[in-house]
Design a protein around this motif. Structure first.
Motif, PDB file in Angstrom:
ATOM      1  N   LEU A 246      13.726  71.919  21.740  1.00 30.66           N
ATOM      2  CA  LEU A 246      13.250  70.984  22.759  1.00 30.66           C
ATOM      3  C   LEU A 246      13.706  69.563  22.485  1.00 30.66           C
ATOM      4  O   LEU A 246      13.696  68.715  23.386  1.00 30.66           O
ATOM      5  CB  LEU A 246      11.728  71.047  22.879  1.00 30.66           C
ATOM      6  CG  LEU A 246      11.157  72.314  23.527  1.00 30.66           C
ATOM      7  CD1 LEU A 246       9.665  72.161  23.763  1.00 30.66           C
ATOM      8  CD2 LEU A 246      11.865  72.648  24.844  1.00 30.66           C
ATOM      9  N   SER A 247      14.137  69.276  21.249  1.00 33.95           N
ATOM     10  CA  SER A 247      14.696  67.958  20.952  1.00 33.95           C
ATOM     11  C   SER A 247      15.882  67.661  21.872  1.00 33.95           C
ATOM     12  O   SER A 247      16.146  66.498  22.199  1.00 33.95           O
ATOM     13  CB  SER A 247      15.159  67.889  19.497  1.00 33.95           C
ATOM     14  OG  SER A 247      14.076  68.052  18.602  1.00 33.95           O
ATOM     15  N   ALA A 248      16.580  68.718  22.309  1.00 34.57           N
ATOM     16  CA  ALA A 248      17.742  68.539  23.179  1.00 34.57           C
ATOM     17  C   ALA A 248      17.349  68.030  24.558  1.00 34.57           C
ATOM     18  O   ALA A 248      18.169  67.441  25.267  1.00 34.57           O
ATOM     19  CB  ALA A 248      18.513  69.850  23.306  1.00 34.57           C
TER      20      ALA A 248
ATOM     21  N   ALA B 236      20.134  61.804  20.115  1.00 35.86           N
ATOM     22  CA  ALA B 236      20.581  62.761  21.128  1.00 35.86           C
ATOM     23  C   ALA B 236      21.662  62.095  21.962  1.00 35.86           C
ATOM     24  O   ALA B 236      21.447  61.019  22.543  1.00 35.86           O
ATOM     25  CB  ALA B 236      19.420  63.190  22.014  1.00 35.86           C
ATOM     26  N   HIS B 237      22.846  62.712  22.018  1.00 34.82           N
ATOM     27  CA  HIS B 237      23.965  62.187  22.792  1.00 34.82           C
ATOM     28  C   HIS B 237      23.958  62.874  24.160  1.00 34.82           C
ATOM     29  O   HIS B 237      24.407  64.012  24.300  1.00 34.82           O
ATOM     30  CB  HIS B 237      25.274  62.421  22.045  1.00 34.82           C
ATOM     31  CG  HIS B 237      25.316  61.704  20.722  1.00 34.82           C
ATOM     32  ND1 HIS B 237      25.735  60.402  20.590  1.00 34.82           N
ATOM     33  CD2 HIS B 237      24.956  62.109  19.474  1.00 34.82           C
ATOM     34  CE1 HIS B 237      25.645  60.032  19.326  1.00 34.82           C
ATOM     35  NE2 HIS B 237      25.185  61.047  18.623  1.00 34.82           N
TER      36      HIS B 237
ATOM     37  N   ALA C 190      25.421  71.337  30.443  1.00 30.51           N
ATOM     38  CA  ALA C 190      26.077  70.234  29.749  1.00 30.51           C
ATOM     39  C   ALA C 190      25.707  70.253  28.271  1.00 30.51           C
ATOM     40  O   ALA C 190      24.576  70.569  27.894  1.00 30.51           O
ATOM     41  CB  ALA C 190      25.668  68.904  30.374  1.00 30.51           C
ATOM     42  N   GLU C 191      26.656  69.892  27.428  1.00 31.01           N
ATOM     43  CA  GLU C 191      26.428  69.868  25.987  1.00 31.01           C
ATOM     44  C   GLU C 191      25.688  68.601  25.578  1.00 31.01           C
ATOM     45  O   GLU C 191      26.021  67.498  26.018  1.00 31.01           O
ATOM     46  CB  GLU C 191      27.755  69.950  25.240  1.00 31.01           C
ATOM     47  CG  GLU C 191      27.626  69.936  23.731  1.00 31.01           C
ATOM     48  CD  GLU C 191      28.965  70.065  23.025  1.00 31.01           C
ATOM     49  OE1 GLU C 191      28.970  70.106  21.776  1.00 31.01           O
ATOM     50  OE2 GLU C 191      29.999  70.116  23.720  1.00 31.01           O
ATOM     51  N   VAL C 192      24.669  68.760  24.748  1.00 27.48           N
ATOM     52  CA  VAL C 192      23.945  67.645  24.157  1.00 27.48           C
ATOM     53  C   VAL C 192      24.071  67.775  22.644  1.00 27.48           C
ATOM     54  O   VAL C 192      23.573  68.736  22.059  1.00 27.48           O
ATOM     55  CB  VAL C 192      22.452  67.648  24.551  1.00 27.48           C
ATOM     56  CG1 VAL C 192      21.711  66.499  23.868  1.00 27.48           C
ATOM     57  CG2 VAL C 192      22.296  67.556  26.066  1.00 27.48           C
TER      58      VAL C 192
ATOM     59  N   SER D  89      24.922  71.312  18.418  1.00 26.98           N
ATOM     60  CA  SER D  89      24.961  71.114  19.861  1.00 26.98           C
ATOM     61  C   SER D  89      24.036  72.100  20.553  1.00 26.98           C
ATOM     62  O   SER D  89      23.968  73.277  20.181  1.00 26.98           O
ATOM     63  CB  SER D  89      26.387  71.280  20.399  1.00 26.98           C
ATOM     64  OG  SER D  89      27.197  70.198  20.009  1.00 26.98           O
ATOM     65  N   ARG D  90      23.302  71.599  21.538  1.00 25.52           N
ATOM     66  CA  ARG D  90      22.437  72.429  22.371  1.00 25.52           C
ATOM     67  C   ARG D  90      22.699  72.009  23.822  1.00 25.52           C
ATOM     68  O   ARG D  90      23.592  71.221  24.112  1.00 25.52           O
ATOM     69  CB  ARG D  90      20.945  72.220  22.045  1.00 25.52           C
ATOM     70  CG  ARG D  90      20.584  72.258  20.594  1.00 25.52           C
ATOM     71  CD  ARG D  90      20.960  73.547  19.944  1.00 25.52           C
ATOM     72  NE  ARG D  90      19.890  74.534  19.916  1.00 25.52           N
ATOM     73  CZ  ARG D  90      20.050  75.784  19.489  1.00 25.52           C
ATOM     74  NH1 ARG D  90      21.234  76.177  19.070  1.00 25.52           N
ATOM     75  NH2 ARG D  90      19.055  76.643  19.467  1.00 25.52           N
TER      76      ARG D  90
END
Length: 394
Positions: free
Chosen positions: A107-109, A147-148, A172-174, A376-377
């Motif tokens: 869930l951090s993502a 988080a990017h 989308a990648e985070v 990555s998530r």
């Protein structure tokens, strides 16, 4: 006879990684639930639909699994160099309590995207196009996560072609950076016993070679072979075996004592979220739960982890941090399963497929220190609006 009416609370239902949860802004909660305590716990229990003796969460937003009985509370951060404070609650399914003892890496993502969409970041921090680095203070464990989050036309970009095993559709990648992820609180240092490997005595099971580590989340790693497993097991092989589940809970309880998280093994039942227990094995081919073929050459090692008493369908994000950290340090059971030596990243096989995680570990005198873990998530908003609960539920 009068009955309390339902109240509605602004909320967003989000997927982050391989988990789902109900997200709240702290300011939107009823006043009595804005501070930690029984009222907040009772509210979240009712939102999720716990306790549920049927284990289905039919009368709430939960999904009857550890991956879907989660709640998140966010607020603007007053800490220097941070944008948002992130508090995670793991809601028990069968029992009336919320476990606040650890983070949810999956869930951090979703935290960064929610924070941007909810106006919790300064507008100047958000580019019109590009990537927004959201600086998150993880309040459960007192750690920083970056988080990017991809941004398109000033809005969070959630769709994309990044595929994550355990999630049906691409998104989308985070990229997540867990800075200094070793937990130095109640469990002590990176290795709370001071050892890379301990002989963990578990009554009724035996003496197991175990790596007890505080990174991402307190985790107990043991060798699959010592338990009679090969590391390619899927959920049914463990979750349909009551004796196996009891064995893993016993390992978890005695490992928690050894880590200094609890004083007696009997206390583990009141602390279900932490520590995690996982078993590892050298690379081997298998068919994932999706039907995907995972070849021996695809992975550096195999890992299976339990969460809230059941084998996880993929891998907890925080446990992935622990895996990456332990794999980077020569001599741990995780590192040995991956072939030994120094390494900065591993690809491990889990029940749903594979995952790559990196970690930067350095020797600090006689001890080890991990400076960063990266993985990555993806995340996506599933629904937003209000969640309703009976007004007398908290």
């Amino acid at each position: 006879m009068s009955h309390a009416p339902q109240i509605k609370i602004p909320a967003t239902y989000m997927r982050g990684g391989t988990s789902k949860g109900v997200f709240f802004s702290l300011a939107d909660l009823p006043p009595q639930a804005r501070t930690p305590g029984p009222a907040r716990d009772a509210l979240l229990l009712r939102v999720i639909g716990s306790p549920d003796p049927y284990g289905k969460h039919t009368d709430g937003m939960g999904g009857g699994t550890s991956s879907t009985s989660k709640a998140v509370i966010l607020s603007k951060s007053e800490r220097p160099e941070h944008d948002v404070d992130y508090l995670f609650g793991q809601v028990s399914i069968e029992n009336a309590f919320v476990d606040w003892s650890g983070n949810c890496g999956n869930l951090s993502a979703a935290v960064g995207g929610f924070a941007i969409a909810s106006g919790l970041l300064e507008a100047a921090r958000i580019p019109e196009n590009g990537t927004c680095a959201v600086r998150i203070w993880q309040a459960n464990i007192g750690k920083t996560i970056i988080a990017h989050v991809p941004i398109t036309n000033g809005q969070v970009q959630e769709t994309g072609d990044f595929e994550l095993d355990g999630v049906t559709f691409p998104a989308a990648e985070v990229q997540l950076e867990f800075l200094d992820p070793a937990e130095e609180g109640e469990g002590g240092a990176l290795f709370p016993t001071g050892n890379l490997v301990d002989a963990l005595e578990v009554p009724g099971v035996g003496t197991l070679q175990a790596t007890l580590i505080n990174a991402g989340i307190p985790t107990i790693f043991v060798n699959a072979a010592e338990l009679g497993y090969c590391g390619t097991e899927l959920q049914g092989a463990i979750n349909n075996d009551a004796k196996a589940l009891e064995m893993f809970e016993r390992i978890r309880a005695h490992g928690a004592v050894r880590m200094g998280l609890i004083a007696h093994a009997e206390e583990a039942g009141k602390r279900q979220h932490t520590p995690k227990v996982a078993f590892v094995a050298p690379p081997s081919g298998y068919t994932a739960s999706s039907g995907k073929a995972v070849k021996t050459s695809d992975v550096d090692l195999l890992v299976r982890a339990l969460s809230m008493g059941k084998l996880h369908h993929a891998m907890m994000g925080t446990a992935a941090v622990a895996i990456g950290t332990a794999a980077a340090i020569p001599g741990t059971v995780v590192n040995v399963a991956a072939g030994g030596g120094e390494r900065q990243q591993v690809v491990f096989g889990h029940p749903s497929g594979t995952l790559r995680v990196g970690a930067q570990a350095v020797r600090d005198g006689d001890a080890w220190r991990v400076t960063k873990a990266i993985m990555s998530r993806s995340a996506r908003t599933l629904m937003e609006g209000w969640v309703r609960v009976p007004g007398d539920a908290f």
